[in-house]
Design a protein around this motif. Structure first.
Motif, short mmCIF file in Angstrom:
data_model
loop_
_atom_site.label_atom_id
_atom_site.label_comp_id
_atom_site.label_asym_id
_atom_site.label_seq_id
_atom_site.Cartn_x
_atom_site.Cartn_y
_atom_site.Cartn_z
N GLY A 111 -36.73 -40.14 -89.48
CA GLY A 111 -36.10 -38.01 -90.00
C GLY A 111 -35.15 -38.20 -90.95
O GLY A 111 -35.12 -36.97 -91.96
N ASN A 112 -34.13 -38.74 -90.80
CA ASN A 112 -33.47 -39.39 -92.29
C ASN A 112 -33.53 -39.18 -93.35
O ASN A 112 -33.24 -38.41 -94.28
CB ASN A 112 -32.03 -39.52 -91.83
CG ASN A 112 -31.13 -39.53 -90.34
OD1 ASN A 112 -31.93 -38.41 -90.22
ND2 ASN A 112 -31.11 -40.27 -89.61
N LEU A 113 -34.57 -40.63 -93.77
CA LEU A 113 -35.24 -40.94 -94.98
C LEU A 113 -35.97 -39.68 -95.52
O LEU A 113 -35.64 -39.44 -96.58
CB LEU A 113 -35.87 -41.92 -94.62
CG LEU A 113 -36.05 -42.33 -95.92
CD1 LEU A 113 -35.22 -42.63 -97.04
CD2 LEU A 113 -37.34 -43.90 -96.06
N ARG A 114 -36.69 -39.03 -94.76
CA ARG A 114 -37.32 -37.19 -94.84
C ARG A 114 -36.70 -36.61 -95.29
O ARG A 114 -37.13 -36.13 -96.64
CB ARG A 114 -38.11 -37.23 -93.41
CG ARG A 114 -39.71 -37.87 -93.56
CD ARG A 114 -40.43 -37.44 -91.92
NE ARG A 114 -41.14 -37.97 -91.61
CZ ARG A 114 -41.92 -38.08 -90.19
NH1 ARG A 114 -41.26 -37.29 -89.35
NH2 ARG A 114 -42.48 -39.00 -90.10
N ARG A 115 -35.54 -36.41 -94.50
CA ARG A 115 -34.44 -35.23 -95.27
C ARG A 115 -33.90 -35.76 -97.25
O ARG A 115 -33.45 -34.76 -97.81
CB ARG A 115 -33.48 -34.79 -94.27
CG ARG A 115 -32.16 -34.35 -94.75
CD ARG A 115 -31.15 -34.02 -93.91
NE ARG A 115 -31.03 -35.12 -92.75
CZ ARG A 115 -30.01 -35.63 -93.50
NH1 ARG A 115 -29.43 -35.84 -94.02
NH2 ARG A 115 -29.27 -36.87 -91.83
N LEU A 116 -33.12 -36.76 -96.68
CA LEU A 116 -32.81 -37.33 -98.72
C LEU A 116 -33.72 -37.15 -98.93
O LEU A 116 -33.92 -36.82 -100.20
CB LEU A 116 -32.53 -38.50 -97.90
CG LEU A 116 -32.03 -38.55 -97.00
CD1 LEU A 116 -30.94 -40.69 -96.88
CD2 LEU A 116 -29.77 -38.37 -97.46
N LEU A 117 -35.23 -37.67 -99.04
CA LEU A 117 -36.34 -37.33 -100.07
C LEU A 117 -36.26 -36.28 -100.61
O LEU A 117 -37.14 -35.86 -101.40
CB LEU A 117 -37.77 -38.98 -100.07
CG LEU A 117 -37.18 -39.97 -99.19
CD1 LEU A 117 -38.27 -40.75 -99.05
CD2 LEU A 117 -36.89 -40.37 -100.81
N ARG A 118 -36.75 -35.51 -99.72
CA ARG A 118 -36.92 -33.88 -99.60
C ARG A 118 -38.30 -33.89 -99.38
O ARG A 118 -38.83 -33.51 -99.86
CB ARG A 118 -36.36 -32.66 -100.38
CG ARG A 118 -34.88 -33.02 -100.14
CD ARG A 118 -33.70 -32.34 -101.31
NE ARG A 118 -33.36 -31.51 -100.79
CZ ARG A 118 -31.49 -32.48 -101.25
NH1 ARG A 118 -31.40 -34.16 -100.87
NH2 ARG A 118 -30.46 -31.73 -100.94
#
Length: 253
Positions: A240-247
């Motif tokens: 989830g955090n990487l999804r958010r960082l990659l938008r």
């Protein structure tokens, strides 16, 4: 943890044969097999040629290597624009976006520049402007430089990996004073350091990454899945955090 495995997206992978360590041939086939073996759904992938030889050539080669591989997303290695290897700063950032690059990686120690110095400032401005996250290993820079960079570029999302052992005091100070720095799991080897960081700063400041093939990917997978964190925290760190960082919305495992 429930019986269902959480989705894992690896933010810290390299393709290519390492010249000094026997870590395999570094092929796409080997990488996908290793991901399947430890249960990693997707990966953000760089090229060892970009790291250890020629960033410009390695970045171009990476796009060909990853063509037709929906589980693998490219990560380019940046250089300061002072010598012109990668063109202008704005040109590099625009080309990365056009090529579908999802993150940029820096190796300032080995490529001979200061991460927070004036030589790299233009490229980092450009990377920040196109909203690409920056990945850097702790051994490539200093925590003072990371903090200075985060302060100067408040919209630049920075993930520091390879933090090793006995760095929790330095990590904690930087996380406490910044909002845009996260810590990668590759070699986060302090005893229960993952649980301590999640408890103090929240699971949202941690990003799953293995450091493969330089490191055995099972290390980071085990560290996360066998941790004492709650399911929601594991899910956030795992993907989830990487999804958010990659938008972007990650593909299903």
């Amino acid at each position: 943890m429930s019986e269902g495995r959480p989705v894992l997206i690896d933010a810290d992978v390299m393709l290519g044969r390492h010249p000094r360590r026997d870590v395999g041939g570094g092929t796409v086939t080997e990488l996908l097999a290793a991901m399947d073996h430890v249960g990693v759904a997707e990966a953000v992938v760089g090229n060892m040629t970009s790291w250890l030889h020629d960033p410009e050539r390695g970045n171009r080669e990476l796009l060909g290597l990853l063509a037709g591989q929906p589980r693998l997303s490219p990560c380019w290695v940046m250089l300061p624009d002072t010598c012109g290897e990668s063109g202008t700063a704005a040109g590099f950032a625009d080309a990365a976006v056009q090529a579908g690059v999802v993150a940029v990686r820096a190796f300032p120690r080995e490529h001979g520049y200061d991460l927070d110095g004036p030589d790299a400032a233009a490229v980092l401005d450009a990377v920040e402007s196109v909203r690409l996250p920056l990945l850097v290993d702790a051994g490539q820079t200093t925590w003072q430089a990371v903090e200075a960079l985060a302060t100067a570029h408040p919209s630049l999302r920075i993930v520091v990996g390879g933090v090793g052992y006995r760095m929790l005091r330095q990590i904690a100070g930087v996380l406490d004073r910044t909002d845009n720095v996260s810590v990668g799991l590759a070699d986060l080897s302090s005893h229960r350091g993952l649980e301590w960081l999640a408890g103090r700063f929240g699971a949202g400041r941690l990003v799953f990454g293995t450091g493969a093939p330089y490191r055995d990917p099972a290390e980071a997978v085990t560290r996360l899945l066998w941790s004492e964190l709650a399911e929601g925290e594991v899910a956030a760190i795992g993907a989830g955090n990487l999804r958010r960082l990659l938008r972007r919305e990650a593909r299903a495992a």
